[in-house]
Write a protein that holds these residues in place. Structure first.
Motif, mmCIF file in Angstrom:
data_model
loop_
_atom_site.group_PDB
_atom_site.id
_atom_site.type_symbol
_atom_site.label_atom_id
_atom_site.label_comp_id
_atom_site.label_asym_id
_atom_site.label_seq_id
_atom_site.Cartn_x
_atom_site.Cartn_y
_atom_site.Cartn_z
ATOM 1 N N GLY A 19 0.631 -1.251 0.133
ATOM 2 C CA GLY A 19 -0.137 -0.162 0.097
ATOM 3 C C GLY A 19 1.114 1.320 0.021
ATOM 4 N N PHE A 20 2.041 1.004 -0.208
ATOM 5 C CA PHE A 20 2.814 2.357 -0.295
ATOM 6 C C PHE A 20 2.861 3.208 -1.492
ATOM 7 N N LYS A 21 2.422 2.584 -2.837
ATOM 8 C CA LYS A 21 2.326 3.144 -4.048
ATOM 9 C C LYS A 21 1.060 3.795 -4.152
ATOM 10 N N ARG A 22 0.886 4.973 -4.447
ATOM 11 C CA ARG A 22 -0.513 5.629 -4.415
ATOM 12 C C ARG A 22 -0.767 6.177 -5.640
ATOM 13 N N GLU A 23 0.309 6.387 -6.653
ATOM 14 C CA GLU A 23 -0.182 6.738 -7.894
ATOM 15 C C GLU A 23 -0.850 6.028 -8.691
ATOM 16 N N ALA A 24 -2.011 6.591 -9.616
ATOM 17 C CA ALA A 24 -3.011 5.520 -10.247
ATOM 18 C C ALA A 24 -2.228 4.642 -11.217
ATOM 19 N N THR A 25 -2.687 3.387 -11.324
ATOM 20 C CA THR A 25 -2.031 2.339 -12.247
ATOM 21 C C THR A 25 -3.082 1.918 -12.974
ATOM 22 N N VAL A 26 -2.872 1.163 -14.080
ATOM 23 C CA VAL A 26 -4.046 0.675 -14.747
ATOM 24 C C VAL A 26 -4.310 -0.753 -14.026
ATOM 25 N N PRO A 27 -5.483 -0.962 -13.435
ATOM 26 C CA PRO A 27 -5.552 -2.225 -12.787
ATOM 27 C C PRO A 27 -5.300 -3.354 -13.670
ATOM 28 N N THR A 28 -4.940 -4.694 -13.364
ATOM 29 C CA THR A 28 -4.738 -5.751 -13.844
ATOM 30 C C THR A 28 -5.215 -6.825 -13.133
ATOM 31 N N PRO A 29 -5.709 -8.195 -13.798
ATOM 32 C CA PRO A 29 -6.373 -9.209 -12.969
ATOM 33 C C PRO A 29 -5.470 -9.785 -12.071
ATOM 34 N N ARG A 30 -5.975 -10.249 -10.997
ATOM 35 C CA ARG A 30 -5.058 -10.879 -9.856
ATOM 36 C C ARG A 30 -5.631 -12.591 -10.255
ATOM 37 N N ILE A 31 -4.715 -13.631 -10.121
ATOM 38 C CA ILE A 31 -4.844 -14.785 -10.302
ATOM 39 C C ILE A 31 -5.640 -15.236 -9.304
ATOM 40 N N GLN A 32 -6.795 -15.751 -9.580
ATOM 41 C CA GLN A 32 -7.683 -16.254 -8.400
ATOM 42 C C GLN A 32 -7.910 -17.765 -8.484
ATOM 43 N N GLN A 33 -7.542 -18.512 -9.507
ATOM 44 C CA GLN A 33 -7.692 -19.966 -9.605
ATOM 45 C C GLN A 33 -6.535 -20.423 -10.478
ATOM 46 N N LEU A 34 -6.124 -21.672 -9.818
ATOM 47 C CA LEU A 34 -5.146 -22.548 -10.562
ATOM 48 C C LEU A 34 -5.526 -23.753 -10.995
ATOM 49 N N VAL A 35 -5.745 -24.089 -12.009
ATOM 50 C CA VAL A 35 -6.269 -25.496 -12.652
ATOM 51 C C VAL A 35 -5.182 -26.328 -13.029
ATOM 52 N N PHE A 36 -4.905 -27.391 -12.182
ATOM 53 C CA PHE A 36 -3.472 -28.157 -12.627
ATOM 54 C C PHE A 36 -4.364 -29.635 -13.410
ATOM 55 N N PHE A 37 -3.721 -29.488 -14.524
ATOM 56 C CA PHE A 37 -4.187 -30.681 -15.730
ATOM 57 C C PHE A 37 -3.290 -31.654 -15.451
ATOM 58 N N CYS A 38 -3.503 -32.867 -15.327
ATOM 59 C CA CYS A 38 -2.541 -34.016 -15.134
ATOM 60 C C CYS A 38 -3.063 -35.333 -15.629
ATOM 61 N N LEU A 39 -2.253 -36.295 -15.843
ATOM 62 C CA LEU A 39 -2.691 -37.613 -16.214
ATOM 63 C C LEU A 39 -3.229 -38.473 -15.064
ATOM 64 N N PRO A 40 -4.012 -39.462 -15.215
ATOM 65 C CA PRO A 40 -4.473 -40.318 -14.165
ATOM 66 C C PRO A 40 -3.295 -40.669 -13.273
ATOM 67 N N GLU A 41 -2.196 -41.203 -13.918
ATOM 68 C CA GLU A 41 -1.299 -41.854 -12.992
ATOM 69 C C GLU A 41 -0.424 -40.586 -12.036
ATOM 70 N N GLN A 42 -0.683 -39.507 -12.529
ATOM 71 C CA GLN A 42 -0.065 -38.580 -11.859
ATOM 72 C C GLN A 42 -0.818 -37.863 -10.768
ATOM 73 N N LEU A 43 -1.858 -38.342 -10.596
ATOM 74 C CA LEU A 43 -3.097 -37.615 -9.683
ATOM 75 C C LEU A 43 -2.494 -37.779 -8.400
ATOM 76 N N ALA A 44 -2.298 -38.953 -7.795
ATOM 77 C CA ALA A 44 -1.817 -39.114 -6.342
ATOM 78 C C ALA A 44 -0.724 -38.307 -6.116
ATOM 79 N N THR A 45 0.381 -38.272 -6.857
ATOM 80 C CA THR A 45 1.640 -37.490 -6.562
ATOM 81 C C THR A 45 1.211 -35.951 -6.269
#
Length: 487
Positions: A126-152
């Motif tokens: 919160g120290f930077k007060r000058e106006a900046t163009v808002p950018t999206p924040r990462i809210q969700q990560l979807v990890f795609f894997c093979l069935p044999e990788q799932l347990a790991t």
């Protein structure tokens, strides 16, 4: 914390989805524009292929060369993603994990820690007060894997999320300017943040209690400052019995060098001289988040090393908590002084009558370790071969590596003093990092294994002339604890 999910079926996409994958991925079976996809695949054989336009059903596609997914030494995978995610265009990342196996597990772990760490940005302070163009924040990560990788991945992803949570807490505290992050502020932040975990508790010693309990080296460093020192003891009780170990952190909230004054350039990043203590704090939060069945104690030695009428002077002789006397022949070698008292103090703490099975200290201790190892490796110094082996292996598996430097009695002459039991720096300016470690070794009882991690290079992330806290080596230490439980 960023939400996440693991999937073994190709997920549904929308224009808010950013696909991160490789040229031969199963994810590319989606109905992308064929001409665009072929162009991206051709480029991705040798370099990063990234597109933000015409990527429906996704909003963005990034294909990275396969060799990056296997590079465990130079972290080129996260380096490529870092610039892309500096200004993310999507709040949902679809991350392809299908190339990961045991041979490149460290790359996977490093990637997971990196992605979850995107939940904290320097602007959050919160120290930077000058106006900046808002950018999206990462809210969700979807990890795609093979069935044999799932347990790991079902094991690794929650562990990485918890470690990243601790890393971000440490990074946030480390990044706070030192006029705010005083020893008292640091201690109050620790007490406030651990309150949400029933398994964590803490005790704070103020300057009077530090003096009364004989922590003479910590007192000597802190007495020159307007903001007095603190010693914080954090306890984690994840079980009623079992392993009990201690972690000690150097917490110099600002280091001028004292009367051995640093240059202005050398002082600029010295708010980060407390990263060792911040990372011990972050480690305790991560372990509590994981609810590991262990017992830990974290000892944080907090002080400012300032110039003032009461500042310690070259030639002063001070009695440490252990009873050893120390000649202070360099006031800019203050970190090993506060650590020495904290190591001795931590080694005396017990849990159910049990002394620590080992003590590990973390410190941004010497610039010499950076000259020896650079910025990517933490220096490891210990005379205990089991600790050396297990910490090294944990570093390799977590993607947070260490490199051993020698430590034995041959370095004893480097800390000899004519007037006291020890001096705090070698007069011949040789073997600086190992001399500091040997000095510290004198303050841990011989029957307790001890290891020193010099994180002067790895505790910061440096890019484009700027430095920010990295949160390392929290991934290493979490992995070390997990592997101890497995064994």
């Amino acid at each position: 914390m960023i939400n996440y999910q693991l999937v073994i079926e190709i997920p549904e996409l929308d224009l808010n989805s950013h696909v991160i994958s490789h040229a031969a991925s199963h994810l590319l079976q989606l109905p992308f524009n064929s001409d665009l996809l072929q162009a991206l695949q051709a480029k991705a054989h040798s370099q990063t292929a990234d597109c933000l336009y015409g990527c429906a059903p996704a909003g963005r596609i990034t294909l990275l060369p396969e060799k990056l997914w296997h590079d465990a030494q130079t972290n080129t995978l996260t380096a490529a993603l870092r610039s892309l995610l500096r200004s993310p265009t999507s709040s949902r990342l679809i991350v392809d994990c299908t190339l990961f196996d045991d041979s490149n597990r460290a790359v996977m772990c490093h990637l997971l820690h990196f992605l979850f760490n995107q939940d904290y940005q320097l602007s959050d302070l919160g120290f930077k007060r000058e106006a900046t163009v808002p950018t999206p924040r990462i809210q969700q990560l979807v990890f795609f894997c093979l069935p044999e990788q799932l347990a790991t991945l079902q094991t690794c992803v929650p562990q990485a999320a918890a470690a990243a949570m601790g890393m971000m807490a440490a990074r946030r505290l480390s990044d706070v300017p030192s006029d705010r992050c005083t020893p008292a502020f640091f201690a109050s932040e620790v007490a406030s943040q651990i309150a949400q975990y029933p398994s964590l508790s803490c005790e704070v010693l103020d300057e009077q209690q530090i003096a009364q309990q004989g922590l003479g080296l910590l007192q000597a460093v802190g007495k020159g400052a307007v903001n007095p020192p603190r010693l914080v003891v954090i306890r984690y009780q994840g079980s009623d019995d079992g392993p009990f170990s201690a972690y000690v952190g150097k917490g110099i909230t600002f280091d001028t060098g004292g009367l051995w004054l640093k240059s202005g350039d050398g002082m600029y990043t010295m708010k980060y001289d407390m990263c060792g203590a911040a990372n011990v704090f972050g480690l305790m939060l991560a372990v509590a988040e994981l609810k590991l069945p262990v017992r830990l104690v974290g000892v944080l030695a907090l002080a400012e090393n300032m110039v003032g009428p009461a500042a310690m002077r070259p030639g002063d002789v001070v009695t440490s908590y252990s009873g050893l006397t120390v000649e202070i022949n360099n006031t800019d070698a203050e970190g090993r002084l506060v650590l020495a008292d904290a190591i001795a103090y931590g080694s005396k703490l017990s849990n159910g009558g049990q002394q620590p099975e080992y003590v590990v200290d973390l410190a941004t201790l010497t610039g010499a370790v950076v000259k020896a190892l650079g910025y990517d490796l933490s220096g490891l110094m210990t005379e205990n071969e089991l600790l050396r082996s297990t910490l090294t292996k944990a570093g390799l598996r977590s993607g947070d590596p260490v490199w051993s430097l020698p430590l034995d009695a041959r370095f004893s002459k480097q800390v000899e003093s004519n007037i006291a039991d020890l001096c705090n720096t070698p007069t011949n300016n040789a073997a600086i990092s190992t001399s500091a470690a040997y000095f510290l070794s004198r303050f841990c009882p011989a029957d307790i294994p001890w290891a020193h991690l010099d994180i002067s290079g790895s505790a910061l992330w440096r890019e484009n002339g700027h430095s920010v806290a990295s949160g390392r080596p929290i991934p290493l230490l979490v992995q070390h604890l997990l592997e101890r439980l497995e064994n």
